[in-house]
Motif scaffolding. Structure first.
Motif, mmCIF file in Angstrom:
data_model
loop_
_atom_site.group_PDB
_atom_site.id
_atom_site.type_symbol
_atom_site.label_atom_id
_atom_site.label_comp_id
_atom_site.label_asym_id
_atom_site.label_seq_id
_atom_site.Cartn_x
_atom_site.Cartn_y
_atom_site.Cartn_z
ATOM 1 N N VAL A 79 -8.014 -6.213 -2.586
ATOM 2 C CA VAL A 79 -6.616 -6.557 -2.836
ATOM 3 C C VAL A 79 -6.333 -8.016 -2.490
ATOM 4 C CG1 VAL A 79 -4.223 -6.008 -2.270
ATOM 5 C CG2 VAL A 79 -5.898 -4.172 -2.530
ATOM 6 N N VAL A 113 0.862 -1.182 0.000
ATOM 7 C CA VAL A 113 0.000 0.000 0.000
ATOM 8 C C VAL A 113 0.897 1.230 0.000
ATOM 9 C CG1 VAL A 113 -1.861 1.228 1.176
ATOM 10 C CG2 VAL A 113 -1.724 -1.274 1.332
ATOM 11 N N LEU A 171 -2.444 -0.700 9.259
ATOM 12 C CA LEU A 171 -2.485 -1.677 8.175
ATOM 13 C C LEU A 171 -1.346 -2.686 8.281
ATOM 14 C CD1 LEU A 171 -3.575 0.599 5.196
ATOM 15 C CD2 LEU A 171 -4.980 -0.912 6.603
ATOM 16 N N ALA A 211 -1.816 -1.115 -3.929
ATOM 17 C CA ALA A 211 -2.908 -0.150 -3.764
ATOM 18 C C ALA A 211 -2.307 1.236 -3.602
ATOM 19 C CB ALA A 211 -3.756 -0.504 -2.544
ATOM 20 N N TYR A 233 -0.122 -5.925 6.116
ATOM 21 C CA TYR A 233 0.208 -5.217 4.878
ATOM 22 C C TYR A 233 1.557 -4.510 5.004
ATOM 23 C CZ TYR A 233 -4.635 -6.040 3.604
ATOM 24 O OH TYR A 233 -5.824 -6.649 3.306
ATOM 25 N N LEU A 257 -9.121 -3.235 1.501
ATOM 26 C CA LEU A 257 -7.933 -4.007 1.134
ATOM 27 C C LEU A 257 -8.181 -5.504 1.261
ATOM 28 C CD1 LEU A 257 -5.283 -1.722 2.854
ATOM 29 C CD2 LEU A 257 -5.527 -2.067 0.396
ATOM 30 N N TYR A 271 -10.312 1.360 5.118
ATOM 31 C CA TYR A 271 -9.216 0.874 4.284
ATOM 32 C C TYR A 271 -8.915 -0.600 4.547
ATOM 33 C CZ TYR A 271 -8.232 5.316 2.115
ATOM 34 O OH TYR A 271 -8.334 6.448 1.348
#
Length: 740
Positions: free
Chosen positions: A494, A282, A302, A356, A307, A490, A486
């Motif tokens: 994603v 990200v 995140l 992303a 992530y 995601l 988010y």
């Protein structure tokens, strides 16, 4: 296919219906003849043997084998057949039972205050209490039975086939009696305490089984949702505002001029990758006057959920061209230099095919311009390609270049904006601040979140306070919303994990993460991919005549002041002016903006807007959703007088004139009241706030409602008493059916 059933009969048998044939003493010597008249069903023995039982080749049963239980398999949705039993040599009429083949109906949902009584959903927040509903119109032969309702942990098909024992995962199975009155009378709360989501997981899946025979096993004749399916009956979603299970390492470094980067990643990334594979990337591009070190709240959050998050220096001062170049160069740099970051901790651990982009302010426009440059061949990446960018999201983006250049094209696009933004205001003064224009240009799946009381710099740590308007929610609430939103995006877009999809598709009014404060108001839009399966009745892009839809069908309206046109406020004021019917519209500002819609109002009962379905497209049983998007007209006298969320009704009308109506009031959906911000002319109320209304097509025939979904002639919107708000002014767009 019966042959396919034979291959995994141990599981498929659960969705078959048992039928028992029995007889009295008089059958001691007479043979019983069984036959099926009609198409679409097959018979099996309990042992898994296919049986032939036709009118020309009946199944002959020795009375010594009675009682005999047969399993009936449906082969074709909508098929009907009759199973008959007769006694050879007996002149009496055969005993028979009519069979109907219908798809399984979802069971898990949220009870409603009116028709259709249950909102069938895919997910619940950890602090919600899931319910299960059984429509007696679909299960009339079960009325009066005492049954047990189980919520069990989701299992793969093989596990159910091996051990069909039912073990309730919540407060214990609910013992209920099936009523014949309505779905409302057959809706039961099946988990009265907080849902169980194992620590460190985003979600946990659960199946629902109504144990019809009381044997404590999943068995033929039970009604269920989830067992054997790819997805469970419902997902229990954890608090998405809370940190995840991983400690986080943050490292800051520079690859050169305008290549300062701050990267956050799970400290145990090597172990995580060994079990779950390389982690998505990200990348955040900040706005003008902002700093890449201002987004710790999102980076740590995140990364704690697995992530890799990188925020970079962004050359926004000169404008969007340099900002977009900086996004591209920084993306290229980190992808190509993983071995050099933090001693090589990221090398081999980042999935650079799943990237992303998130941008804020000029960075929010910059990420869309960056993608446009790749599409147009202006920039050719060295270390990634166009398909590696799977999600683009903008927070309060500017629109300096217009949507021909700042365009997300075919990428999944998401936008967050704050109604109290004092910088990129969303106001009428300039198209540069009308961020919804970029969303309108999106050619793929779209979601938009318009957050009441959120300011421009609420989405970073340290920008000056620019909130303009009442009831400001502040940084803490705005960032809680951003973290949950988010993470949900995601996970679904994603990672491809479906558990959090409902948090994006359903209206915020209906469903949001339990960690977001209850007083936060969000106008939310969700539009499925225009390239997917859809039947658009009217998007107002063609056929400018108000009596003709963009599908070329008839439109009948008794609402007042109906106008179709570009969704562009025609002056620099939000004050109501009868000469500017598109007042408050900020979806189009220059020649590159193509968005069109309709506006109208009413102050009487039984006002309607009705659109016919095209010939050949009147069977709507294959569609999952009927949706539209709409908004209240800012500062209109009717909007000010209502001073509340606005509601109306949606009706389907079939070829025989039968109709079924759902009131938005009853299903917990409405159009948000425009945020009461002053300025830009007299009065209060800011830009028109678009909301997506989504209704499940099958809900229109709840409780056996007299409506033929195979011959729907029209969709009718009904306004005023008794359908909803007594008066109102709205904008309308994108009336369509879609598949999910």
């Amino acid at each position: 296919d019966p042959e396919d059933v034979g291959k995994d009969f141990a599981l498929r048998r659960f969705s078959m219906r048992p039928v028992t044939v029995s007889g009295g003493d008089a059958l001691s010597t007479a043979t019983v003849s069984l036959s099926v008249e009609g198409e679409g069903v097959a018979l099996w023995s309990e042992a898994g043997d296919p049986l032939t039982a036709t009118t020309t080749e009946p199944l002959l049963v020795d009375p010594a084998d009675l009682p005999l239980t047969l399993l009936v398999q449906g082969l074709q949705d909508g098929a009907t057949a009759t199973l008959s039993a007769s006694v050879e040599g007996c002149g009496a009429d055969p005993a028979s039972v009519d069979l109907r083949v219908a798809p399984w109906t979802d069971l898990a949902g949220r009870s409603l205050g009116g028709f259709p009584w249950l909102e069938r959903v895919d997910a619940f927040s950890y602090d919600e209490q899931p319910q299960v509903g059984l429509d007696p119109a679909l299960h009339g032969d079960r009325v009066g039975l005492s049954v047990s309702v189980y919520v069990v942990q989701h299992q793969i098909a093989a596990a159910w086939a091996e051990d069909p024992t039912l073990e309730d995962a919540g407060d214990g199975a609910e013992d209920v009696t099936i009523s014949g009155s309505s779905l409302a009378a057959n809706t039961w709360t099946v988990w009265a305490t907080d849902l169980t989501v194992p620590s460190g997981q985003v979600a946990e899946g659960y199946d629902v089984i109504i144990d019809m025979d009381g044997d404590g096993l999943l068995s033929p004749g039970d009604v269920f949702e989830g067992p054997g399916d790819d997805q469970p009956a419902f997902w229990a979603i954890s608090d998405l505002t809370a940190l995840g299970p991983h400690d986080v390492t943050m490292t800051q470094y520079s690859g050169g001029v305008w290549l300062g980067q701050r990267t956050y990643y799970p400290s145990d990334i090597a172990d995580l990758v060994a079990t779950e594979g390389p982690r998505p990337l990200v990348i955040l591009s900040h706005g003008n006057g902002h700093d890449y070190r201002w987004y710790d709240y999102l980076g740590y959050h995140l990364a704690s959920w697995g992530y890799v998050f990188m925020a970079h220096q962004n050359n926004t001062g000169p404008g969007i061209e340099t900002a977009s170049d900086t996004t591209l160069v920084n993306t290229d740099w980190i992808v190509g230099h993983m071995a050099e970051i933090d001693g090589g901790a990221l090398k081999g651990n980042v999935d650079t095919s799943r990237i992303a982009w998130i941008g804020h302010s000029r960075g929010g426009e910059g990420v869309t311009r960056a993608y446009d440059k790749i599409v147009d061949g202006v920039y050719t990446p060295e270390n990634f390609d166009q398909n590696d960018i799977v999600l683009i999201s903008s927070i309060a983006p500017t629109v300096f270049l217009g949507v021909d250049d700042s365009n997300p094209h075919d990428r999944w696009y998401h936008l967050i904006a704050g109604s109290a933004d004092g910088d990129v205001t969303g106001g009428p003064s300039s198209g540069v601040v009308q961020y919804l224009r970029i969303a309108e240009a999106s050619a793929a799946t779209l979601s938009v979140d318009y957050v009441h009381g959120a300011a421009h710099n609420d989405f970073n740590c340290c920008g000056f306070s620019d909130g303009t308007g009442p009831d400001l929610i502040g940084r803490v609430a705005a960032q809680e919303f951003a973290k949950a939103t988010y993470l949900a995006l995601l996970q679904w877009v994603v990672l491809g994990e479906p558990a959090t999809a409902d948090l994006v598709r359903r209206s915020f009014e209906s469903f949001h993460s339990g960690g977001i404060p209850d007083d936060v108001v969000v106008a939310s839009q969700f539009r499925p991919d225009p390239g997917g399966e859809r039947l658009v009745l009217d998007d107002f892009q063609t056929e400018g005549d108000i009596a003709t839809s963009s599908a070329g069908t008839a439109v009948v309206a008794t609402v007042d002041n109906l106008v179709e046109g570009r969704l562009d406020d025609d002056n620099l004021s939000f004050a109501w002016d009868e000469s500017d019917p598109m007042n408050g519209m900020t979806l189009a500002a220059d020649r590159d903006d193509l968005s069109r819609g309709a506006v109208f109002d009413w102050a009487k009962g039984d006002a309607i807007w009705r659109v016919d379905l095209p010939a050949g497209s009147q069977d709507v049983t294959g569609w999952t959703w009927l949706s539209l998007r709409a908004c209240q007209g800012t500062r209109h006298p009717y909007t000010d007088a209502t001073d509340a969320p606005l509601t109306f009704a949606v009706t389907l009308v079939d070829a025989g004139g039968a109709e079924s109506t759902i009131l938005l009031d009853d299903v917990g959906q409405s159009l948000t009241r425009p945020y009461p911000r002053a300025g830009a002319g007299a009065g209060s109320g800011w830009a028109n706030e678009w909301n997506t209304v989504r209704l499940r097509v099958s809900d229109f025939v709840t409780d056996g409602a007299d409506l033929d979904l195979t011959h729907v002639m029209a969709v009718e919107l009904r306004f005023g008493d008794p359908w909803g708000s007594a008066q109102g002014r709205i904008g309308l767009d994108d009336v369509l059916f879609s598949v999910e």
